[in-house]
Enzyme design. Structure first.
Site, mmCIF file in Angstrom:
data_model
loop_
_atom_site.group_PDB
_atom_site.id
_atom_site.type_symbol
_atom_site.label_atom_id
_atom_site.label_comp_id
_atom_site.label_asym_id
_atom_site.label_seq_id
_atom_site.Cartn_x
_atom_site.Cartn_y
_atom_site.Cartn_z
ATOM 1 N N GLN A 66 0.491 -1.359 0.134
ATOM 2 C CA GLN A 66 -0.134 -0.203 0.163
ATOM 3 C C GLN A 66 0.566 1.271 -0.219
ATOM 4 O OE1 GLN A 66 -3.569 -0.777 2.704
ATOM 5 N NE2 GLN A 66 -1.778 -1.881 3.679
ATOM 6 N N ASN A 67 2.037 1.044 0.038
ATOM 7 C CA ASN A 67 2.995 2.083 -0.208
ATOM 8 C C ASN A 67 3.159 3.209 -1.293
ATOM 9 O OD1 ASN A 67 3.186 1.776 2.710
ATOM 10 N ND2 ASN A 67 5.126 0.583 2.793
ATOM 11 N N HIS A 84 -0.884 2.083 -4.005
ATOM 12 C CA HIS A 84 -2.118 3.053 -3.746
ATOM 13 C C HIS A 84 -0.803 4.082 -4.525
ATOM 14 C CE1 HIS A 84 -3.968 1.715 -0.057
ATOM 15 N NE2 HIS A 84 -4.427 1.340 -1.311
#
Ligand code: OAD
Length: 274
Positions: free
Chosen positions: A114-115, A131
């Site tokens: 998600q980083n 993301h």
């Protein structure tokens, strides 16, 4: 190192290593916590989390950008400054090593993150970003990507530094349509990149073990991947020093990722080399 850990954790790490050494398909989901030991603030940790200090509604939505593009752009330029000199930590390196090892041992490890930082890539991993990418921009009107000057995956860190210096805080306009540039990051209310999400869903649905590392498990749809894996028969491991609302966890390794990951990898290696 083992002596510093609680006996319960030592047992759990061994349990997790046995499970992982015996699995051929592994899916790893990482969140902001894995980059915390590199000095990058998480979003929701008390006091230090970004969303503890700033309002996401003012900075990470399309409405916020339409209302005040300069504020949003400046905030992301500030975040780029915050992240640009950060290096991968032992958890990133252990994961990268493990990804390489799995090829040798005929296992398959899919890394989903998600980083928006690129520390997994800097450590040598191949990761699917759910993301988006902090170092990439796209036009807010016509969606044209402006990745080459800021995309560290293809250009390396030195160019990234140059880009920050030259871009400064000024809004940039798209050369095709004149729209404002925005970071290529998924904001609240936006749909995840289709290809990345398909990869994540497929890896979660088909894995034997799903590992959640350094995520609060609060943001969907990413937080639903552990449930999807569980519904399809996978065992779930969580690495996080703090409790999360994830209710499908079989093994909890309640310690920092930078401590747990190298130990876990060492034990998996030991088991596979026997
Ligand atoms: P959060 O900030 O919500 O959660 C970070 C988690 O990492 C917390 O559960 C911490 O307990 C844990 N943590 C902190 N230090 C750790 C360490 N050293 N080792 C392991 N875990 C540690 O971050 P995310 O779950 O990643 O969206 O947040 C999900 C999304 O919300 C982000 O991708 C971001 C945000 O809005 C976008 O940028 C689009």
């Amino acid at each position: 190192m083992l002596a510093e850990l609680s006996p319960k954790l030592v047992v759990e790490v061994h349990h997790a290593a046995k499970l992982l050494a015996a699995s051929s398909r592994i899916c790893v989901l990482t969140g902001a916590g894995i980059s915390a030991e590199s000095g990058i603030p998480t979003f929701r940790d008390k006091q230090t989390g970004l969303w503890e200090q700033y309002r996401a509604e003012d900075l990470a939505t399309c409405t916020a950008f339409a209302r005040d593009p300069q504020l949003v752009w400046s905030w992301y330029q500030w975040r780029r400054q915050l992240v640009h000199n950060k290096m991968p930590n032992s958890a990133h390196y252990a994961l990268a090593q493990w990804q390489q090892d799995t090829e040798v041992y005929k296992q398959h490890l899919t890394l989903i993150t998600q980083n928006v930082d690129d520390l997994h890539e800097q450590a040598g991993s191949t990761a699917t970003h759910l993301h988006g990418h902090l170092w990439r921009n796209r036009c807010s009107q016509c969606d044209v990507l402006y990745n080459s000057p800021l995309d560290t995956q293809s250009t390396g860190q030195s160019q990234r530094l140059n880009s920050i210096a030259s871009d400064d805080d000024k809004l940039i306009k798209c050369t095709h349509c004149g729209g404002y540039m925005r970071p290529d990051i998924v904001w609240f209310g936006e749909v995840l990149p289709v290809q990345a999400w398909q990869t994540a869903e497929s890896a979660a649905a088909n894995c034997e073990v799903f590992i959640s590392i350094g995520t609060s498990s609060l943001v969907y749809p990413a937080a639903g991947l552990a449930q999807l894996a569980r519904q399809n028969g996978a065992k779930i491991i969580e690495i996080n020093p703090n409790p999360t609302p994830n209710t499908v966890v079989d093994i909890t390794l309640a310690e920092k990722a930078g401590i747990v990951m190298p130990l876990l990898l060492k034990q998996i290696d030991g088991l596979l080399q026997r």
